[in-house]
Design a protein around this motif. Structure first.
Motif, PDB file in Angstrom:
ATOM      1  N   GLU A  43      43.251  39.102  45.624  1.00  0.00           N
ATOM      2  CA  GLU A  43      43.233  37.873  44.815  1.00  0.00           C
ATOM      3  C   GLU A  43      42.095  36.955  45.229  1.00  0.00           C
ATOM      4  OE1 GLU A  43      44.755  36.411  42.195  1.00  0.00           O
ATOM      5  OE2 GLU A  43      45.393  38.483  41.882  1.00  0.00           O
ATOM      6  N   ARG A  44      41.847  36.920  46.552  1.00  0.00           N
ATOM      7  CA  ARG A  44      40.852  35.986  47.058  1.00  0.00           C
ATOM      8  C   ARG A  44      40.363  36.511  48.403  1.00  0.00           C
ATOM      9  NH1 ARG A  44      40.254  29.863  47.349  1.00  0.00           N
ATOM     10  NH2 ARG A  44      39.507  29.587  49.461  1.00  0.00           N
ATOM     11  N   ARG A  55      37.322  36.157  44.095  1.00  0.00           N
ATOM     12  CA  ARG A  55      38.250  37.262  43.789  1.00  0.00           C
ATOM     13  C   ARG A  55      37.596  38.602  44.128  1.00  0.00           C
ATOM     14  NH1 ARG A  55      38.399  37.181  38.361  1.00  0.00           N
ATOM     15  NH2 ARG A  55      39.468  39.178  38.367  1.00  0.00           N
TER      16      ARG A  55
END
Ligand SMILES: Cc1cc2nc3c(=O)[nH]c(=O)nc-3n(C[C@H](O)[C@H](O)[C@H](O)COP(=O)(O)OP(=O)(O)OC[C@H]3O[C@@H](n4cnc5c(N)ncnc54)[C@H](O)[C@@H]3O)c2cc1C
Length: 282
Positions: A43-44, A55
């Motif tokens: 996600e990150r 991302r």
């Protein structure tokens, strides 16, 4: 024949492609149809230098665009086997054979478990390629074990030859758009049945008699990809120069072991490409 074939579609593969192109080598990246490997799921990412809170999929897209922009050829399709030849290597890719002088394996850490009897019956009724082996099953009943979207076109081809195709998948998403000639079972395969030849498939719910079994996955176990390569604790054993025990064959990224990190994968991809280029330059 390409100079360097790189197997994988993650940070290690694209880092290797970028460096190999900077060394002016003809580069082919063979990446599976699966979306982007592990980095795609992040996600990150906060610990990759120079990029703050980005991302994973975005980073991967940048890597791929940079590789293509520098002249690496990128094609989709799982590489099923690497064979050593006198001139270098032959790769059994999606529907074609690729020849390369050197190879870098960058397939990540996600290794599928082979089914009971799968290794023993490979070439004796077990196949990873409908296009290559489908003709042997003209008028016969075969099973397709589908773990990847590329099972669909292969199944359509097999259905045009076989008497019946039994399509077995644990994932209903992978069973869309098949015609009536294909019997779809949403079950989980557990074992290939047979002694010297395939006689059937056992799933968690049934036993299905068939003469051939076609297995389609987005990744291969290292020992299936190239049986001669040494592994240690389930990972490909490499030197500091990312050399494997096979001359001209290198490995980089999560497939060589922990830590599973983008920076480590990128660094190893770079080293593998430098080593492969040095090898080709003599
Ligand atoms: C949810 C999640 C979050 C993460 N967060 C971070 C983070 O914040 N920071 C960090 O540093 N790391 C993070 N990681 C780890 C990082 O993503 C991995 O270490 C990194 O992606 C490894 O790169 P790789 O190129 O070695 O393998 P991968 O990224 O796994 O890529 C391998 C690729 O090869 C393809 N492939 C496999 N077999 C074949 C074949 N036979 N033929 C063709 N292609 C094949 C696969 O489909 C895949 O695309 C995270 C991982 C996950 C799962």
């Amino acid at each position: 024949m390409v100079d360097i074939a790189i197997i994988g579609g993650g940070p290690a593969a694209f880092s290797a492609a970028i460096t190999a192109r900077q060394r002016n080598k003809a580069v082919l990246v063979c990446k599976s149809f699966a979306a982007g490997g592990w980095l795609h799921k992040a996600e990150r990412v906060d610990n990759y230098p120079g990029l703050i809170g980005v991302r994973g999929a975005e980073i991967l897209d940048l890597f791929e665009r940079q590789s293509a922009g520098m002249g690496a050829r990128i094609q989709s399709g799982t590489v099923r086997q690497i064979l050593k030849t006198e001139q270098g290597f032959m790769l059994l890719a999606q529907d074609e054979v690729v020849e390369a002088k050197a190879v870098i394996i960058a397939t990540g850490a996600a290794q599928p478990k082979t089914l009971e009897n799968e290794d023993a019956l490979l070439g004796k009724g077990v196949s990873y390629c409908g296009t290559c082996d489908g003709m042997f099953y003209k008028g016969k009943r075969v099973a397709v074990l589908a773990y990847s979207v590329h099972a669909l076109p292969e199944t359509r081809f097999l259905a045009s030859l076989a008497e019946e195709v039994v399509y077995i998948t644990p994932n209903s998403e992978l069973a869309r758009g098949l015609d009536d000639k294909v019997t779809v079972l949403q079950e989980t395969p557990v074992k290939i049945i047979g002694q010297n030849r395939v006689e059937g498939v056992a799933t968690d719910q049934s036993e299905i008699p068939v003469s051939g079994v076609f297995i389609f996955r987005d990744a291969m176990a290292y020992h299936t990809l190239i049986p001669d390569v040494y592994t240690e604790n389930r990972f490909i054993k490499v030197s500091r120069h990312m050399e494997t025990n096979v001359d001209g064959l290198y490995a980089a990224g999560d497939c060589t072991g922990r830590p599973f990190q983008v920076a480590k994968a990128v660094g190893e991809g770079n080293v593998a490409a430098v080593s492969a280029s040095d090898y080709l330059d003599g």
